[in-house]
Scaffold this motif. Structure first.
Motif, PDB file in Angstrom:
ATOM      1  N   GLU A   1       5.976  -3.019  18.754  1.00 22.87           N
ATOM      2  CA  GLU A   1       4.601  -2.670  18.396  1.00 22.87           C
ATOM      3  C   GLU A   1       4.324  -3.035  16.946  1.00 22.87           C
ATOM      4  O   GLU A   1       5.240  -3.147  16.124  1.00 22.87           O
ATOM      5  CB  GLU A   1       4.379  -1.178  18.608  1.00 22.87           C
ATOM      6  N   GLU A   2       3.058  -3.169  16.646  1.00 30.45           N
ATOM      7  CA  GLU A   2       2.642  -3.568  15.297  1.00 30.45           C
ATOM      8  C   GLU A   2       3.124  -2.582  14.235  1.00 30.45           C
ATOM      9  O   GLU A   2       3.497  -2.989  13.132  1.00 30.45           O
ATOM     10  CB  GLU A   2       1.112  -3.690  15.256  1.00 30.45           C
ATOM     11  N   ILE A   3       3.164  -1.298  14.556  1.00 26.81           N
ATOM     12  CA  ILE A   3       3.582  -0.302  13.576  1.00 26.81           C
ATOM     13  C   ILE A   3       5.055  -0.490  13.185  1.00 26.81           C
ATOM     14  O   ILE A   3       5.443  -0.215  12.048  1.00 26.81           O
ATOM     15  CB  ILE A   3       3.320   1.147  14.065  1.00 26.81           C
ATOM     16  N   GLU A   4       5.876  -0.996  14.109  1.00 20.12           N
ATOM     17  CA  GLU A   4       7.277  -1.242  13.778  1.00 20.12           C
ATOM     18  C   GLU A   4       7.412  -2.382  12.775  1.00 20.12           C
ATOM     19  O   GLU A   4       8.225  -2.315  11.853  1.00 20.12           O
ATOM     20  CB  GLU A   4       8.069  -1.546  15.048  1.00 20.12           C
ATOM     21  N   TRP A   5       6.608  -3.429  12.953  1.00 21.45           N
ATOM     22  CA  TRP A   5       6.590  -4.530  11.979  1.00 21.45           C
ATOM     23  C   TRP A   5       6.122  -4.008  10.620  1.00 21.45           C
ATOM     24  O   TRP A   5       6.716  -4.328   9.586  1.00 21.45           O
ATOM     25  CB  TRP A   5       5.649  -5.641  12.446  1.00 21.45           C
ATOM     26  N   LYS A   6       5.065  -3.205  10.635  1.00 24.43           N
ATOM     27  CA  LYS A   6       4.521  -2.684   9.386  1.00 24.43           C
ATOM     28  C   LYS A   6       5.515  -1.762   8.691  1.00 24.43           C
ATOM     29  O   LYS A   6       5.685  -1.817   7.476  1.00 24.43           O
ATOM     30  CB  LYS A   6       3.204  -1.953   9.643  1.00 24.43           C
TER      31      LYS A   6
ATOM     32  N   PRO B   1       0.827  -1.212   0.000  1.00 28.10           N
ATOM     33  CA  PRO B   1       0.000   0.000   0.000  1.00 28.10           C
ATOM     34  C   PRO B   1       0.861   1.261   0.000  1.00 28.10           C
ATOM     35  O   PRO B   1       2.086   1.202   0.115  1.00 28.10           O
ATOM     36  CB  PRO B   1      -0.788  -0.122   1.306  1.00 28.10           C
ATOM     37  N   SER B   2       0.204   2.388  -0.102  1.00 32.81           N
ATOM     38  CA  SER B   2       0.909   3.667  -0.144  1.00 32.81           C
ATOM     39  C   SER B   2       1.517   4.065   1.195  1.00 32.81           C
ATOM     40  O   SER B   2       2.492   4.805   1.241  1.00 32.81           O
ATOM     41  CB  SER B   2      -0.046   4.774  -0.590  1.00 32.81           C
ATOM     42  N   TYR B   3       0.928   3.609   2.296  1.00 30.72           N
ATOM     43  CA  TYR B   3       1.381   4.003   3.631  1.00 30.72           C
ATOM     44  C   TYR B   3       1.729   2.776   4.459  1.00 30.72           C
ATOM     45  O   TYR B   3       1.073   1.740   4.371  1.00 30.72           O
ATOM     46  CB  TYR B   3       0.308   4.816   4.354  1.00 30.72           C
ATOM     47  N   ALA B   4       2.762   2.918   5.282  1.00 28.69           N
ATOM     48  CA  ALA B   4       3.221   1.802   6.107  1.00 28.69           C
ATOM     49  C   ALA B   4       2.133   1.333   7.079  1.00 28.69           C
ATOM     50  O   ALA B   4       2.037   0.141   7.372  1.00 28.69           O
ATOM     51  CB  ALA B   4       4.466   2.206   6.890  1.00 28.69           C
ATOM     52  N   GLU B   5       1.302   2.246   7.541  1.00 33.38           N
ATOM     53  CA  GLU B   5       0.258   1.884   8.504  1.00 33.38           C
ATOM     54  C   GLU B   5      -0.762   0.911   7.914  1.00 33.38           C
ATOM     55  O   GLU B   5      -1.444   0.200   8.645  1.00 33.38           O
ATOM     56  CB  GLU B   5      -0.488   3.136   8.994  1.00 33.38           C
ATOM     57  N   ASP B   6      -0.869   0.897   6.598  1.00 35.34           N
ATOM     58  CA  ASP B   6      -1.840   0.042   5.920  1.00 35.34           C
ATOM     59  C   ASP B   6      -1.236  -1.278   5.436  1.00 35.34           C
ATOM     60  O   ASP B   6      -1.901  -2.048   4.749  1.00 35.34           O
ATOM     61  CB  ASP B   6      -2.423   0.775   4.703  1.00 35.34           C
ATOM     62  N   GLN B   7       0.022  -1.548   5.765  1.00 35.84           N
ATOM     63  CA  GLN B   7       0.708  -2.743   5.263  1.00 35.84           C
ATOM     64  C   GLN B   7       0.107  -4.018   5.855  1.00 35.84           C
ATOM     65  O   GLN B   7       0.213  -4.242   7.047  1.00 35.84           O
ATOM     66  CB  GLN B   7       2.196  -2.671   5.612  1.00 35.84           C
ATOM     67  N   PRO B   8      -0.522  -4.857   5.017  1.00 35.96           N
ATOM     68  CA  PRO B   8      -1.038  -6.125   5.536  1.00 35.96           C
ATOM     69  C   PRO B   8       0.094  -7.169   5.586  1.00 35.96           C
ATOM     70  O   PRO B   8       1.102  -7.035   4.897  1.00 35.96           O
ATOM     71  CB  PRO B   8      -2.096  -6.525   4.512  1.00 35.96           C
TER      72      PRO B   8
ATOM     73  N   LEU C   1       8.181  -9.667   6.912  1.00 37.82           N
ATOM     74  CA  LEU C   1       9.473  -9.521   7.573  1.00 37.82           C
ATOM     75  C   LEU C   1      10.094 -10.878   7.883  1.00 37.82           C
ATOM     76  O   LEU C   1      11.298 -11.076   7.684  1.00 37.82           O
ATOM     77  CB  LEU C   1       9.316  -8.690   8.849  1.00 37.82           C
ATOM     78  N   ALA C   2       9.292 -11.826   8.342  1.00 40.90           N
ATOM     79  CA  ALA C   2       9.821 -13.163   8.646  1.00 40.90           C
ATOM     80  C   ALA C   2      10.340 -13.839   7.379  1.00 40.90           C
ATOM     81  O   ALA C   2      11.423 -14.439   7.384  1.00 40.90           O
ATOM     82  CB  ALA C   2       8.745 -14.021   9.312  1.00 40.90           C
TER      83      ALA C   2
END
Length: 174
Positions: A92-97, A8-15, A21-22
């Motif tokens: 936090e989830e945002i760091e993974w995203k 997606p365009s923004y990291a916050e929306d990364q599914p 990452l794994a």
């Protein structure tokens, strides 16, 4: 491999941030082990003057090289699996995203992934079509894929940094 994930365009929306990452980290562990393994295996083979046990149709030098590559790739994957857990534990989830989004945003990362996955496929096909592919143990099978990944990365480096001079088509005139 990275081209298969949604971006997606923004990291916050990364599914699928954890899976992205794994997958990246484990594949880099596989590649790193596939590079270090044959160096250690070949040195050990030369210093100890040992021959690896091999089925009669696999040349001894090839058996040593592929077995040590397979062992190194397996160990490298395991080490980086532990490293990923240690590094990302409690994040936090945002760091993974954010980390996974940045991986997918990097053109060089996408290109090296494409070349290395193609190399893994070529290594698997080369082993499957060889006369001794059916006799090979798991370390030789993994080693063949690891060698393919290494050749893929070397091909990427020659293409991008040798032939293309490290430039991208959209940067050619800047």
């Amino acid at each position: 491999m990275s081209r298969l994930w949604a971006h997606p365009s923004y990291a916050e929306d990364q599914p699928y941030a954890h899976a992205i990452l794994a997958t990246h980290v484990l594949f880099r562990g596989f590649q790193t082990g596939a590079i270090i393994g044959p160096i250690i295996g070949t040195g050990r083979h030369i210093l100890l003057l040992r021959r690896s046990p091999s089925p009669s149709s696999i040349p001894p030098y090839m058996n040593t090289l592929l077995r040590s590559t397979g062992t190194g790739a397996t160990i490298g994957t395991g080490v980086l699996a532990v490293g990923l857990i240690a590094r990302m534990w409690g994040r936090e989830e945002i760091e993974w995203k954010n980390r996974s989004w940045r991986l997918l945003e990097n053109k060089g990362q996408l290109e090296v992934d494409t070349w290395s996955v193609a190399g893994v496929g070529a290594g698997a096909i080369a082993l499957a079509t060889s006369s001794w592919g059916r006799e090979a143990g798991w370390r030789v099978q993994v080693g063949s894929c690891g060698m393919g990944a290494t050749v893929g990365v070397l091909g990427y480096m020659i293409w991008r940094h040798g032939i293309k001079g490290g430039k991208w088509e959209d940067e050619a005139w800047s």
